[in-house]
Write a protein that holds these residues in place. Structure first.
Motif, short mmCIF file in Angstrom:
data_model
loop_
_atom_site.label_atom_id
_atom_site.label_comp_id
_atom_site.label_asym_id
_atom_site.label_seq_id
_atom_site.Cartn_x
_atom_site.Cartn_y
_atom_site.Cartn_z
N GLU A 198 40.41 41.06 45.09
CA GLU A 198 41.15 39.82 44.85
C GLU A 198 40.47 38.99 43.76
OE1 GLU A 198 42.83 37.52 48.07
OE2 GLU A 198 42.38 39.13 49.48
N VAL A 199 39.15 38.92 43.81
CA VAL A 199 38.41 38.17 42.79
C VAL A 199 38.56 38.85 41.43
CG1 VAL A 199 36.14 37.37 42.06
CG2 VAL A 199 36.76 37.28 44.48
N ALA A 200 38.44 40.17 41.39
CA ALA A 200 38.54 40.91 40.13
C ALA A 200 39.93 40.75 39.50
CB ALA A 200 38.24 42.38 40.35
N VAL A 201 40.96 40.78 40.32
CA VAL A 201 42.34 40.61 39.83
C VAL A 201 42.49 39.23 39.18
CG1 VAL A 201 44.74 40.31 40.53
CG2 VAL A 201 43.41 42.23 41.42
N ALA A 202 41.97 38.20 39.83
CA ALA A 202 42.07 36.84 39.29
C ALA A 202 41.27 36.71 37.99
CB ALA A 202 41.57 35.83 40.31
N LEU A 203 40.10 37.32 37.93
CA LEU A 203 39.29 37.26 36.71
C LEU A 203 40.00 37.93 35.55
CD1 LEU A 203 35.75 38.11 38.16
CD2 LEU A 203 36.54 35.88 37.34
N SER A 204 40.58 39.10 35.80
CA SER A 204 41.31 39.81 34.76
C SER A 204 42.52 39.01 34.30
CB SER A 204 41.73 41.19 35.27
OG SER A 204 42.45 41.90 34.28
N ARG A 205 43.21 38.41 35.24
CA ARG A 205 44.42 37.63 34.93
C ARG A 205 44.11 36.40 34.10
NH1 ARG A 205 45.98 36.90 39.90
NH2 ARG A 205 45.10 34.81 40.17
N ASN A 206 42.91 35.85 34.27
CA ASN A 206 42.53 34.62 33.57
C ASN A 206 41.64 34.85 32.35
OD1 ASN A 206 43.39 31.99 35.22
ND2 ASN A 206 42.99 33.62 36.68
N GLY A 207 41.60 36.08 31.87
CA GLY A 207 40.86 36.37 30.66
C GLY A 207 39.35 36.28 30.81
N ALA A 208 38.86 36.47 32.03
CA ALA A 208 37.41 36.43 32.29
C ALA A 208 36.94 37.81 32.72
CB ALA A 208 37.08 35.38 33.34
N ALA A 209 37.44 38.82 32.03
CA ALA A 209 37.16 40.20 32.44
C ALA A 209 35.67 40.54 32.38
CB ALA A 209 37.95 41.17 31.55
N GLN A 244 44.67 28.75 42.55
CA GLN A 244 44.73 27.66 41.59
C GLN A 244 44.12 28.03 40.25
OE1 GLN A 244 43.10 24.00 43.20
NE2 GLN A 244 44.10 24.29 45.18
N GLU A 245 43.69 29.29 40.11
CA GLU A 245 43.07 29.79 38.87
C GLU A 245 41.75 29.08 38.56
OE1 GLU A 245 44.58 32.32 38.26
OE2 GLU A 245 46.74 32.11 38.18
N ARG A 246 41.04 28.62 39.57
CA ARG A 246 39.73 27.99 39.38
C ARG A 246 38.66 29.04 39.62
NH1 ARG A 246 40.55 22.34 39.34
NH2 ARG A 246 38.40 22.27 38.62
N CYS A 247 38.58 29.98 38.66
CA CYS A 247 37.73 31.16 38.85
C CYS A 247 36.24 30.83 38.91
CB CYS A 247 38.01 32.16 37.73
SG CYS A 247 39.63 32.96 37.85
N ALA A 248 35.79 29.87 38.12
CA ALA A 248 34.37 29.52 38.12
C ALA A 248 33.93 29.03 39.49
CB ALA A 248 34.08 28.47 37.05
N LEU A 249 34.71 28.15 40.09
CA LEU A 249 34.39 27.66 41.42
C LEU A 249 34.56 28.76 42.46
CD1 LEU A 249 36.01 24.09 41.45
CD2 LEU A 249 33.58 24.69 41.31
N ALA A 250 35.57 29.58 42.27
CA ALA A 250 35.80 30.68 43.21
C ALA A 250 34.60 31.63 43.24
CB ALA A 250 37.07 31.44 42.83
N LEU A 251 34.01 31.89 42.09
CA LEU A 251 32.84 32.77 42.03
C LEU A 251 31.65 32.17 42.78
CD1 LEU A 251 32.98 34.08 38.35
CD2 LEU A 251 33.31 35.42 40.44
N GLU A 252 31.53 30.85 42.72
CA GLU A 252 30.44 30.19 43.45
C GLU A 252 30.65 30.35 44.95
OE1 GLU A 252 27.86 29.03 42.14
OE2 GLU A 252 28.28 28.44 40.09
N LEU A 280 40.77 47.35 43.62
CA LEU A 280 39.64 46.98 42.77
C LEU A 280 39.60 47.84 41.51
CD1 LEU A 280 36.99 45.47 42.20
CD2 LEU A 280 35.82 47.16 43.64
N MET A 281 39.78 49.13 41.67
CA MET A 281 39.74 50.03 40.52
C MET A 281 40.84 49.69 39.51
SD MET A 281 38.13 52.47 39.07
CE MET A 281 37.16 53.39 40.28
N LYS A 282 42.03 49.38 39.99
CA LYS A 282 43.14 49.03 39.10
C LYS A 282 42.84 47.73 38.35
CE LYS A 282 47.37 49.66 40.43
NZ LYS A 282 48.64 49.61 41.22
N ALA A 283 42.21 46.77 39.03
CA ALA A 283 41.87 45.51 38.37
C ALA A 283 40.82 45.72 37.30
CB ALA A 283 41.35 44.51 39.41
N VAL A 284 39.84 46.58 37.57
CA VAL A 284 38.77 46.84 36.61
C VAL A 284 39.32 47.60 35.39
CG1 VAL A 284 36.58 48.04 36.24
CG2 VAL A 284 36.98 46.80 38.37
N ILE A 285 40.16 48.58 35.65
CA ILE A 285 40.79 49.31 34.55
C ILE A 285 41.70 48.38 33.75
CG2 ILE A 285 42.42 51.15 33.96
CD1 ILE A 285 41.35 52.69 36.42
N GLY A 286 42.47 47.53 34.45
CA GLY A 286 43.36 46.59 33.77
C GLY A 286 42.61 45.61 32.90
#
Length: 227
Positions: free
Chosen positions: A123-134, A97-105, A161-167
């Protein structure tokens, strides 16, 4: 015209006389499914959430929307009652649902109570990168490091994970993960995968870490081939 209806919870038959001519009639039996479920599958194929997980998500979203100051209280009272499987399911649904703040909690609770594998970090890193919260990826990787750099090895999760961090253009986090990999024996006691080598080499060059890219190419030249 006579109409007979025989219905059970799962299946019923309706017999309807259909006139063919003035002297003859043909009876056709039509299957009718009835009941509250009506043969319906899950709303999203392959995704199942327990009642507890659904309620937890609703409570968290309601608290965040109505009174964010009470969110921590809701987190402690609501999530503490969930099993690991329900916590993970709630986390993945919030990420969907792109609710990254709650997902992090929720992810923080999973880490503290049960620990998290590299696939879940990815999975968390991919969502963060996708939502501009790198920038949150840096905190994620810092938590993963934990001061000693010991990680539960998972080649597939590590590559993701590495691909998400690089992305997400997180240069320092990419280098940190690479150092953790080496401390854990990657390239020595753990055989280097050719795909990971290519991801690292290209990623380091993209992020301006030419020395590390050259180091990778020299050490694993039989795997990198030509770019």
């Amino acid at each position: 015209m006579a109409l007979s209806l025989h219905c059970t919870f799962l299946k019923s038959q309706i017999s309807v006389p259909i006139p063919v001519s003035a002297a003859a009639a043909v009876t056709v039996s039509l299957p009718v499914r009835c009941g509250p479920r009506d043969n319906r599958g899950p709303l999203v194929k392959g995704r199942t959430l327990s009642t507890e997980a659904i309620q937890a998500i609703q409570f968290l979203k309601r608290a965040e929307r109505s009174d964010p100051t009470k969110l921590q209280k809701v987190l402690s009272t609501t999530l503490s009652r969930l099993l690991k499987a329900d916590l993970v399911a709630a986390l993945k649904e919030l990420l969907r649902q792109e609710r990254c703040a709650l997902a992090l909690e929720v992810f923080a609770v999973i880490r503290s109570e049960y620990g998290a594998d590299l696939g879940l970090y990815a999975e968390v890193a991919v969502a963060l990168s996708r939502n501009g919260a790198a920038e949150e990826i840096d905190r994620l990787v810092c938590d993963l490091d934990g001061g000693d750099g010991v990680i539960q090895w998972d080649e597939k999760g590590l590559i993701k994970l590495m691909k998400a961090v690089i992305g997400g253009d997180r240069r320092e986090s990419t280098v940190r993960i690479y150092r953790m990999m080496r401390r854990n024996g990657w390239g020595s006691t753990i055989k280097a995968d050719d795909y990971m080598v290519r991801v690292l080499s290209k990623g380091f060059r993209r992020l301006g870490e030419m020395e590390l890219a050259d180091e990778i190419n020299r050490e694993f030249q039989d795997l990198v081939g030509s770019f």
